[in-house]
Design an enzyme around this catalytic site. Structure first.
Site, PDB file in Angstrom:
ATOM      1  N   TYR A 175       0.628  -1.240  -0.220  1.00 48.92           N
ATOM      2  CA  TYR A 175      -0.240   0.219  -0.106  1.00 48.92           C
ATOM      3  C   TYR A 175       1.077   1.107   0.431  1.00 48.92           C
ATOM      4  CZ  TYR A 175      -2.990   3.846   2.044  1.00 48.92           C
ATOM      5  OH  TYR A 175      -3.963   4.816   1.714  1.00 48.92           O
ATOM      6  N   GLU A 218     -11.716   6.204   5.206  1.00 46.78           N
ATOM      7  CA  GLU A 218     -10.800   7.521   6.551  1.00 46.78           C
ATOM      8  C   GLU A 218     -12.108   7.598   7.406  1.00 46.78           C
ATOM      9  OE1 GLU A 218      -7.834   7.900   6.866  1.00 46.78           O
ATOM     10  OE2 GLU A 218      -7.229   7.721   4.748  1.00 46.78           O
ATOM     11  N   TRP A 256      -5.472   2.150  10.452  1.00 48.74           N
ATOM     12  CA  TRP A 256      -5.230   1.941   8.729  1.00 48.74           C
ATOM     13  C   TRP A 256      -4.747   1.145   8.836  1.00 48.74           C
ATOM     14  CZ3 TRP A 256      -8.478   3.835   5.133  1.00 48.74           C
ATOM     15  CH2 TRP A 256      -7.960   3.121   3.656  1.00 48.74           C
TER      16      TRP A 256
END
Length: 223
Positions: A34, A56, A64
């Site tokens: 990522y 988000e 995350w």
């Protein structure tokens, strides 16, 4: 490359081959992928922008990495983040999702994603695209940003004038889970700012893509 035995500068780590990356992605290969291929690279794809806006919001109070591990399941449940389809979801779909342990089972966040899909359709009717709207908030100045981003500097960059203004405008438009910190993380991820630490092997590549990127035309709010 650097000698893996040599301590990396603050905010970076060296993998087994000596490649330096931002230290936050150290945990898993998925996280590194990522970091290397998504985070900080400019995006103007409508679905990806809307997906990230929603994810988000799902991250609030979580890491995350947790969201990244659940991303495919969230995509499957939330119509691949196609706003037109997601906007048609109602109470039955919410209850179904609350029974799926593969996603973040938070009623408020699920309902927020559906609400935000409806909001983004209205925004597109005004702006022509979500991309035009988002990139109109790209910062024009780097006020308060050090010339060389150290790990400490990046950790301190949790909001900005642009993310605060974007958050305020989205809330006026009815969006939820779009606070200033959440919007700054969105801007980092979608390439509106480049917060790869200096020395990170990906920083220059992200910077080059941003330099070659032509933002969608639109009136600029750049703060």
């Amino acid at each position: 490359m650097t000698d893996p035995a040599t301590p990396a500068p603050d905010g970076l780590f060296a993998d087994e081959g000596g490649c330096l990356r931002c230290s936050w992605c150290r945990a898993t290969p998925l996280y590194r992928h990522y970091h290397d291929h998504e985070w900080g690279f400019p995006v103007d794809d409508e679905r990806r922008l809307f997906e990230k806006l929603c994810l988000e919001g799902f991250q609030a109070g979580l890491s995350w990495l947790t969201i990244l591990n659940k991303r495919e399941a969230l995509r499957a449940e939330l119509a691949q983040f196609e706003a037109e389809e997601l906007a048609r979801f109602g109470p039955a779909e919410v209850e179904r999702m609350l029974g799926n342990p593969a996603i973040v089972r938070h009623r408020g966040k699920i309902e927020s994603a559906i609400n935000n899909a409806r909001c983004v359709l209205r925004l597109r009717a005004e702006w022509g695209s979500l991309a035009r709207y988002v990139w109109s908030w790209a910062p024009q100045a780097q006020q308060g940003r050090p010339e060389r981003l150290t790990g400490a500097a990046v950790r301190a960059l949790t909001t900005s004038a642009a993310s605060t203004a974007l958050s305020k405008d989205l809330k006026k438009r009815g969006f939820s889970f779009v606070g200033p910190t959440t919007m700054y993380a969105f801007m980092q991820a979608m390439g509106l700012v480049n917060d790869h630490v200096h020395g990170c092997s990906v920083r220059e590549r992200a910077q080059a893509q941003r330099a070659a990127f032509a933002p969608p035309a639109g009136s600029g709010h750049g703060v």
